[in-house]
Each structure stands twice: as structure tokens, then as C-alpha cells.
Design an enzyme around this catalytic site. Structure first.
Site, PDB file in Angstrom:
ATOM      1  N   ARG A   1       0.823  -1.220   0.000  1.00  0.00           N
ATOM      2  CA  ARG A   1       0.000   0.000   0.000  1.00  0.00           C
ATOM      3  C   ARG A   1       0.855   1.267   0.000  1.00  0.00           C
ATOM      4  O   ARG A   1       0.455   2.278  -0.580  1.00  0.00           O
ATOM      5  CB  ARG A   1      -0.948  -0.016   1.197  1.00  0.00           C
TER       6      ARG A   1
ATOM      7  N   LYS B   1     -19.538 -17.827  -0.082  1.00  0.00           N
ATOM      8  CA  LYS B   1     -20.996 -17.695  -0.012  1.00  0.00           C
ATOM      9  C   LYS B   1     -21.611 -16.974  -1.201  1.00  0.00           C
ATOM     10  O   LYS B   1     -21.098 -15.963  -1.661  1.00  0.00           O
ATOM     11  CB  LYS B   1     -21.372 -16.940   1.276  1.00  0.00           C
TER      12      LYS B   1
ATOM     13  N   GLY C   1     -10.230  -9.348  -1.380  1.00  0.00           N
ATOM     14  CA  GLY C   1      -9.114  -9.750  -0.534  1.00  0.00           C
ATOM     15  C   GLY C   1      -8.513 -11.112  -0.821  1.00  0.00           C
ATOM     16  O   GLY C   1      -7.302 -11.239  -0.977  1.00  0.00           O
TER      17      GLY C   1
ATOM     18  N   GLY D   1     -13.240  -4.177  -0.078  1.00  0.00           N
ATOM     19  CA  GLY D   1     -14.633  -3.727   0.081  1.00  0.00           C
ATOM     20  C   GLY D   1     -15.023  -2.660  -0.908  1.00  0.00           C
ATOM     21  O   GLY D   1     -16.141  -2.656  -1.446  1.00  0.00           O
TER      22      GLY D   1
END
Length: 395
Positions: free
Chosen positions: A35, A197, A353, A376
Site C-alpha cells: 500500500r 458464499k 481480498g 470492500g
């Protein structure tokens, strides 16, 4: 879209929202510098244009000032990566921060203390944002990882710079890459959605069905689709309450002419462990007490064939429990197929991620067109949402 090229930074102080939320070990050393490296082009551009940089970031999830979350721990690493000695101030607002900003000269970098030591950051407090804004002349947002948060430093602060605000290089690239996949893609377009999921990917699937030609579904979410179609999945992960939804997704895809590719075989295990007994079996005929933990060989080959024909590829989510060596081959095979397609001219975007972690772990990231830095934030863009941090610059 206003970028660095649209702003004159000479003799100006740029307040830059960066994402220096990096992992630290027990000795408070940075263990992954990605980052910081990602923010470097923006920072160097401003310095070379005659400006100075005031960097603000959060680190972790502190409850008030806590030394373990102090950004002072990353000053040496940031200085090494940026090639400039980074100054540090032990607060992000107040007299000390104001004096340090005031004394900053062109070519210099100042890192403010952790924004989240103040609860006003997360609550989006306007007075706190105004205090941050008062430190500089220009606002630059280069933190894609927090662009989906309506925090003081990502969304609220921009209103105090009606003329002088822009996207940094990293954030601009992230926006352009997602836009390229969703709105300006070369066909055929393939989306690969994996992970555990179905429920976490519903809105993405609904948003991209009009934009893709092929939808590859892998990972744990597969078994909800297979069980909904009457297959036997043993002890595999499943969301029983989402089976109707899975069938509806398949129906919608068919109506829109999207080819859905589900696994045909699976590497099953008799326990959730790296040393469990394994067997290859059809995905709809997994024995009782066994669970599917990775894509099987026929599935890997089929997925690779689809990817090889693709011109635009979105990868979000692994196709197996790649954290265990015994169940990593499906994800590695998928990643290699994306790298090969990219070498042959396809545009590939990796985000989320787990898929980013897998791409890095197996040395695949260098072969992808773009690897997103914000899990996100990217998911929300793929869902068709406007991110507060992006909207604030466009406003």
C-alpha cells in the site's frame, strides 16, 4: 474526472488521503509494503511538481490513541520506499499539526498521526474535516481502500476544496479499471466469482449479468447451486436458504444469454484439514461425510478454456481452500490461465481480498493487468454503488 495532471502543485501543500493501513509484526515492523508502494507515484508526482505532501491515514481499529496503532511505526519504511525522509507529527489536528504543516517546504513530506485516534474521523464530523483541510491548499484522495467509507478524511473534507481537489494516480487507476470491465470492455467478457458464499456475491452477479458473456462460479458458493439442482454435496459448505436464489440467477443468466460455467468435478476430502484423505468425484455426487475443497482436474481444464477465449476478465474469489497446500491447485490453475490470457492481449482485473492474496502468494499478480488494492471498495463498485470518496471529488 479531475486527476493530478489538472492541478498546479508548485509551492502548494497537498493534503493526501493515503491508505497506509499496513500489517505490522510484534516488533512493529511493516510486513507488507504494497500500500505504501502504491501511493508512491502520486506523492513523487507532487514533489516533482514543486509541491509538498501532508499524508493522512488510519492504521488498524484503535479505540482512542494507542501506541500499537501509531503511524510513527511506519515512518522509516515509508522514508525508504519514497526515497525522502518523512517527517512525523504526533497528532493529525491541533496546534502541533498546524505548526508542522505550516513549516513544511516544497519537496518535503509530513505524515500525520492515525486519523482514527479521533472518533470524529469515522463519524464524518465536519469540524474535524475542516481542521484537516486547514493544513493544506489542495486535497488529493488516493486511498481506494477507504473510498467506500463516508469518513471525514475521505468524503467530508472535499467540500472545503471546491476548486482544488483531485484523484491520485492509484484511485484514478482503480476507477478506470473497474469502469473498463463494467462499461468499456472488449468482448468476450468473463467474470469469475469464487469464495464461500452466494449471499456475499448476489448484488455483484445481478449488476454484471448485463455486461458479461461468461460467468464462472467456483469455490464454496458452488455447492448451493449444485444442491439446488438436485446434486449430492456431502458435507460441503452450503446456504440452504439461498438455493431458490441460485436457481433464479441461473434463469436470469440464461434469459440474458450469459453462459454460466459451474464445476463438473471436485477434489473432495474427508475432513477440513491439509492432511485429510482426498478423492476426485463428480461435483453432484460427493459421498456422505466428504466435502468439496477444490476444483477437480476436468473443471480446471474447462475453466482455462473459457478464460483463453476471453478478452476481458474479472476475477473475484478463489475456487478452493487455497490457504491449504493440498487444496490450492484449482486457484493456481485458474490464476495461470488468467496470466496466459493477459499475455495474449486480454485485460484482467483481480479484486477482493482472497483473490488478491492468492495472486500475490502464488506469484501471479505480476502477470495480471491490474490488481486492486481495495477489497470492500471494489466490491461496492462492482455492485454498481457510487463510493462516497469518489463522489466527493466528482461533486
Amino acid at each position: 474526472m479531475k486527476t493530478l495532471a489538472d492541478i498546479n502543485f508548485e509551492d502548494k501543500k497537498a493534503v493526501i488521503r493515503v491508505d497506509f493501513n499496513v500489517p505490522l509484526n510484534d516488533e512493529f515492523q511493516v510486513t507488507d509494503t504494497t500500500r505504501i508502494e502504491a501511493a508512491k507515484p502520486t506523492i513523487i508526482h507532487i514533489l516533482e511538481a514543486g509541491g509538498s505532501c501532508i499524508l493522512m491515514s488510519h492504521l488498524g481499529r484503535p479505540s482512542g490513541p494507542q501506541d500499537e496503532f501509531s503511524l510513527r511505526h511506519i515512518v522509516d519504511t515509508a522514508s525508504d520506499i519514497l526515497g525522502v525522509s518523512v517527517k512525523f507529527v504526533s497528532d493529525c489536528v491541533g496546534a502541533e499539526a498546524e505548526a508542522a504543516a505550516e513549516n513544511l517546504k516544497p519537496g518535503e513530506i509530513l505524515l500525520l498521526e492515525n486519523l482514527r485516534f479521533h472518533p470524529e474521523e469515522k463519524s464524518g464530523d465536519a469540524d474535524f474535516a475542516k481542521a484537516l483541510a486547514g493544513l493544506g491548499d489542495i486535497y488529493v484522495n488516493d486511498a481506494f481502500g477507504t473510498a467506500h467509507r463516508a469518513h471525514a478524511s475521505t468524503a467530508v473534507i472535499a467540500q472545503f476544496f471546491p476548486e482544488f481537489k483531485c484523484f491520485g494516480n492509484l484511485l484514478a487507476k482503480e476507477i478506470e479499471s473497474v469502469d473498463k470491465v463494467l462499461n468499456n470492455s472488449e468482448k468476450p467478457v468473463t467474470a469469475i466469482l469464487g469464495g464461500a458464499k452466494v449471499s456475499s456475491k448476489i448484488t455483484i452477479i445481478e449488476n454484471i449479468l448485463d455486461k458479461v458473456d461468461h460467468l464462472i462460479i467456483g469455490g464454496g458458493m458452488t455447492f448451493t447451486f449444485i444442491k439446488a439442482q438436485g446434486g449430492s454435496i456431502g458435507e460441503s459448505l452450503v446456504e440452504d436458504d439461498k438455493m431458490e436464489l441460485a436457481l433464479e440467477i441461473l434463469k436470469q443468466a440464461d434469459a440474458k444469454g450469459v453462459a454460466v460455467h459451474l464445476p463438473s468435478d471436485v477434489l473432495a476430502a474427508d475432513g477440513f484439514a491439509n492432511d485429510a484423505q482426498t478423492q476426485i468425484c463428480p461435483i453432484n455426487a460427493i459421498p456422505d461425510q466428504w466435502m468439496g475443497l477444490d476444483a477437480g482436474p476436468a473443471t480446471r481444464e474447462a475453466f482455462a478454456n473459457v478464460i483463453a477465449q476471453s478478452k476481458t476478465i474479472l476475477w473475484n474469489g478463489p475456487v478452493g481452500v487455497f490457504e491449504m497446500e493440498s487444496f490450492a491447485n484449482g486457484t493456481i490453475s485458474l490464476g495461470n490461465a488468467i496470466v496466459d490470457a493477459t499475455e495474449n492481449g486480454a485485460f484482467s482485473l483481480v479484486g477482493g481480498g482472497d483473490s488478491v492474496a492468492a495472486a500475490k502468494q502464488f506469484g501471479l499478480a505480476k502477470g495480471m493487468s491490474y490488481v486492486s488494492t481495495g477489497g470492500g471498495a471494489m466490491l461496492e463498485m462492482l455492485e454498481g454503488k457510487t463510493l462516497p470518496g469518489v463522489a466527493a471529488i466528482l461533486d
